[in-house]
Enzyme design. Structure first.
Site, PDB file in Angstrom:
ATOM      1  N   THR B  44       7.026   7.439  -1.753  1.00 46.45           N
ATOM      2  CA  THR B  44       7.496   5.878  -1.655  1.00 46.45           C
ATOM      3  C   THR B  44       6.711   5.172  -2.900  1.00 46.45           C
ATOM      4  OG1 THR B  44       7.377   6.422   0.992  1.00 46.45           O
ATOM      5  CG2 THR B  44       7.226   3.994   0.073  1.00 46.45           C
ATOM      6  N   HIS B  47       9.070   5.492  -5.449  1.00 53.71           N
ATOM      7  CA  HIS B  47      10.116   4.446  -5.429  1.00 53.71           C
ATOM      8  C   HIS B  47       9.932   2.992  -5.799  1.00 53.71           C
ATOM      9  CE1 HIS B  47      12.911   7.670  -3.756  1.00 53.71           C
ATOM     10  NE2 HIS B  47      11.829   7.732  -2.904  1.00 53.71           N
ATOM     11  N   HIS B  67      -1.242   4.004   0.655  1.00 51.49           N
ATOM     12  CA  HIS B  67      -1.332   4.192   2.105  1.00 51.49           C
ATOM     13  C   HIS B  67      -1.781   5.652   2.262  1.00 51.49           C
ATOM     14  CE1 HIS B  67       2.806   5.207   0.962  1.00 51.49           C
ATOM     15  NE2 HIS B  67       2.707   6.078   2.015  1.00 51.49           N
ATOM     16  N   CYS B  97       2.612  -3.526  17.075  1.00 52.63           N
ATOM     17  CA  CYS B  97       2.354  -4.949  17.635  1.00 52.63           C
ATOM     18  C   CYS B  97       1.717  -4.894  19.077  1.00 52.63           C
ATOM     19  CB  CYS B  97       3.691  -5.543  17.441  1.00 52.63           C
ATOM     20  SG  CYS B  97       4.809  -4.976  18.999  1.00 52.63           S
TER      21      CYS B  97
END
Lengths: 351, 351, 351, 351
Positions: B44, B47, B67, B97
């Site tokens: 990622t 990218h 990450h 959340c």
């Protein structure tokens, strides 16, 4: 081919077994006749030899014992297509009815009308044994003969270990008889992080280490529950694999189980067992599983695949290999509790 | 302690990253500040460096990337009790959340309102990173630092492997990038009988063998489906672990899957994919699983337990270890496809 | 708003409760203050009133009781976003720690560090109750207030019923107290084919019929096991939902369970229980589940969805609605065993 | 008894069927001969009538069609014990081999060597049909004959609905042909909170309401995905039951599915289908299930138990009842898409 054969049979209600000549079994259109290479003695055989209360209620002499074995298919009935003469095989010895509620639900291992070969029918302590074709399990010739002879108890172990999540789990095995010992090896091969085991017999504790247990405890000398808690940061084990049938081990196992864990019970207590259901099961939100036999045939698939993977080493388990005629020596060694799995060879011990 | 720190950041909408000085993050009462030991570069990140279409829609510069990491807790907010300064930690970088439908159902990994540290917030390509305490994963100091830095992708692998039955199964891994390679090692450690793998890159095929694959195939040169059928007695594999995102690999994988099997899809196709739903899914009675992230925190438990068991060897995967300043070298090597996991050290490479 | 409020409290170690004035709870940044509409009396409250052995070990007076309730949010702490003043709510009263092994695995209902509001903290037998925001369950205003007040025990019932397969199953409910009765209605709403129930109390047997039980048996007058066998063609029931905690009912339930079935145990025995583990669990290949509380928050989702479907009618369960001041009358009626769920209204009974 | 009988057969490669005299089937020792009471016409029969591409590859004329039926056992083979003359029965028409990988694993519904009665063998559009005893499903005489004749497609519906959690779930059924309609009724009977359904045909939308759907949408006139989102607070449905095989419906269904949900696919697309795998499956962490046939015999158990519960009303589904001779009328009505399930009576329509 001779029409009679050598067998090891219970001839009458009472202690002991005897070597007898009996007719080679006739097979029906759906049956298979197997020439036995090696047969292994199970704890159940010891009970029948000793003629305990359970045996007295279940066994109807005369009957040939033996339900752990491997052999070569001698011939097959006319309707049998999936097995042929010369195949190397073992067999599931629980013959299910196929039409009861459980059979219809894919729970054939707890069939309501089950008949067990070597218990209810003539078994594999003989030169030949008759098996329904659907119960035959074909083996890769690469599987060693001594492993092939103990797939029945190995299946008990695999059934127990894989009855719930196992990879990355912490497991307690209570009782290191042959099935407990195999469970240790299977659990480690399936990614178990830590296997703790308890056993009062010193020889078996040594075997537990050889099978891969990370921590082996003597419940006669150590506080099992406290040790398990210490090894698990106070949480307890994710899974209990109960292999002893002993009330004290069952109680320790349940206390050592973490909240939300699973207890898989295979060991057979001889009496009803008193459990602290509230604290050990209900408040813990635990799952308790009765484990009987092997799943038909998921467990057989898993078991032979695990053996094929080469990660399950059972060698430390094996004891002597004897001709069928020397059964008295085999049974007396097993009764002493110090022997591993002893194999009997009805057609002669290979060099 | 200095109030500014070194970071590797995307500063504007466009290709590339730059080394920048930024304030050490302030932490709230429920947060933890971690001093980064090692951070690993994910596909990622490549990218985002390249600023592809997905990045353009998702990334809001300026933001610090990173990450996959491990580090030592520097300090904690006043409400944090379960973590303390000095702890060796990694973290789940998906911040959920807590109150959406999925969070309430224990599916926090697909939270509707997820925010990802290193994507949506400043990440771990920096001397320090701020992490909510609930996302911190404490590590046994015995876990090597380079393993600790790649728990995020290892978690993808473990999540995929353990999304269904694995012990005694035959598995096909399509695509041997880092997560595919880790999946091979994890599957074998969890009792997988046979692992087949496909990969066009020769170097990665070599790594697949080192990670434990039993059969490694080059789909550019071999008929993958025919080979899988041959290896499985015509049945196909029990499980497909799709790690490539490549339409041809996906198609081969589905064809190679046995009826009743499971296909676990982690690789990210860049376009919609055409599937033979009837023959490859419906008539097969197959189960297809989309795999995203890692389960919070079942996967973390399993993963750290598997590492503790010592049966998962990831050493062949690792490439260079570089100070953060040499990020250009790291990114260009990774773009070539030949490097393993490269680790960046924002606080200096240990000797 | 007044700074003091009416509460029903246990003031000292000993029998009884008393109506007391106490400060309205202060709330922290993550808390919610709820104005209680209706609160229901649980069997646990009766035990605490009576000051039995369990209460003596667990309850630390002074404490306000009450853990089944609904109300309207009065105000929320500054960090609370998902709940707002005016919301119609109930709450999960088990407050979990969030970081123990079980919490991390999605088994928060068996958190190692759980604290229960109304047991360990001041509860809902008061004009106001303080609840952490994460434990609040927002309700559709269409749910009637009396249903909303008993979601805690309804959750026990739903957790038990849905702990295994239920559609198309044959189920035995042993014990028809409020949770047993709710289980009957829930099981039928979830496609249970046949529900059998046992209960010694005649009034409750009548309620069992009203809740939808197909066969209701009096174990004091009938051979429960023989009747279950007769109703199931000799097979036994697919599932036992044990709601009594009574050793004889537990024994009957296990005997009536089919091989391969599941026994879900919620009733709390007061002493250890002796089980025929061999015949009732192991040889049966049964699964036994300890059921504690409600899954957080899967059960809450299921429960509110089932109520929304309109297929669960709980009306026969309800007894009187009384102002908090008449608690003595409520407790004495409940102790007699003949009342349904009695609701207390700390802010006055609506017309 | 006559040695010949009336049958409805495909006699040659080409469109149409014809009424033919044929010998009453001879039965083997494990077979059952059933006198057909009622047989129902399946969509598959329409395809074979029309001789579409699939039929051309699969059907080998001459063959008698018909795989949905009920009847009375006329006589049984000498080895058959579990079924007897006079029994009211239906049957699973997929005859599995019993020894392939899937059969051994309890996945007989995806047997590698399956043969389907009414497709590969002579079926039930005849006065008599031969069925292996193991495939016979005995019925309670209380089950109405018209329900008994459609257990095959009802089994498809039950298999789909119960392939995952259903109680308390929100479900979308895409496509309201007979199986889609039955799925609605089954889902509601199993505790589904909300069932949404899509269908372009107005008549079928009316039937969907009669079967219990809460919301019925016309995808030609409404934005299905937006409506589903609105009905589910933006979350999407817990489960998609795809019954249409239509690419647009499949796409809508996947978009309407919530993250973490399940999609159970039964409808048969006529071409490969392009899916947005990344957004609709992978990032969603969705589970996709291919549904084929019915589980043998879990689904049969569940289905007959659900019918026994009296909570599944299928009456709106049924159309005309005709003697076998009027098959042309039946097939042409069904091809128009407006008829419900039409039953053919080879032995005459009862008054």
């Amino acid at each position: 081919m001779s029409t009679t054969m050598k067998t090891l049979r219970k001839m009458q209600a009472g202690r002991g077994l005897s070597l007898e000549s009996a007719p080679v079994p006739a097979i029906g259109p759906g049956d298979v006749l197997v020439r036995v290479k090696a047969a292994s003695i199970c704890g159940t055989d010891l009970h029948i030899y000793g003629w305990d209360r359970w045996s007295q209620g279940r066994i109807k002499p005369p009957v040939t014992l033996g339900h752990e074995f491997c052999g070569i298919v001698e011939r097959v009935g006319e309707e049998v297509a999936a097995v042929k003469a010369g195949d190397f095989v073992s067999a599931e010895m629980h013959v299910n009815c196929g039409h009861c509620h459980q059979c219809r639900l894919g729970q054939a291992h707890v069939c309501q009308n089950v008949r067990v070969i070597g218990i209810d029918w003539d078994g594999a302590f003989a030169e030949f044994v008759r098996i329904p074709a659907s119960n035959i399990w074909k083996l890769d010739p690469a599987i060693p003969e001594h492993y092939a002879a103990i797939l029945d108890p190995l299946g008990n172990a695999v059934h127990t270990v894989l009855a719930g999540a196992i990879a990355g789990q912490t497991v307690l095995v209570t009782g290191c008889g042959p099935i407990g010992l195999m469970s240790i090896a299977v659990a480690k091969a399936c990614g178990c992080a830590t296997v703790l085991a308890t056993e009062v017999n010193e020889h078996r504790r040594g075997l537990a280490v050889k099978m891969g247990a990370d921590v082996v405890l003597n419940p006669a000398a150590e506080d099992v529950v406290a040790r398990v808690r210490a090894e698990t940061g106070g949480t307890g084990v994710d899974a209990l694999l109960e292999m002893s049938g002993h009330p004290a081990a069952i109680a320790q196992g349940f206390q050592a189980l973490r909240a939300g864990g699973r207890a898989s019970l295979l060991g057979i207590p001889t009496e009803p067992v008193t459990l602290d259901l509230v604290n050990d099961v209900i408040f813990k939100g635990a799952t308790v599983q009765g484990i009987y036999g092997r799943r038909m045939y998921d467990t057989w698939m898993q078991m032979t695949a695990l053996l094929k993977s080469g990660r399950v080493n059972l060698d430390p388990l094996f004891g002597e290999r004897l001709p069928l005629e020397q059964f008295e020596s085999a049974f007396s060694k097993l009764q002493s509790g110090h022997a591993g799995k002893i194999l009997l060879y009805p057609n002669g011990v290979p060099r």
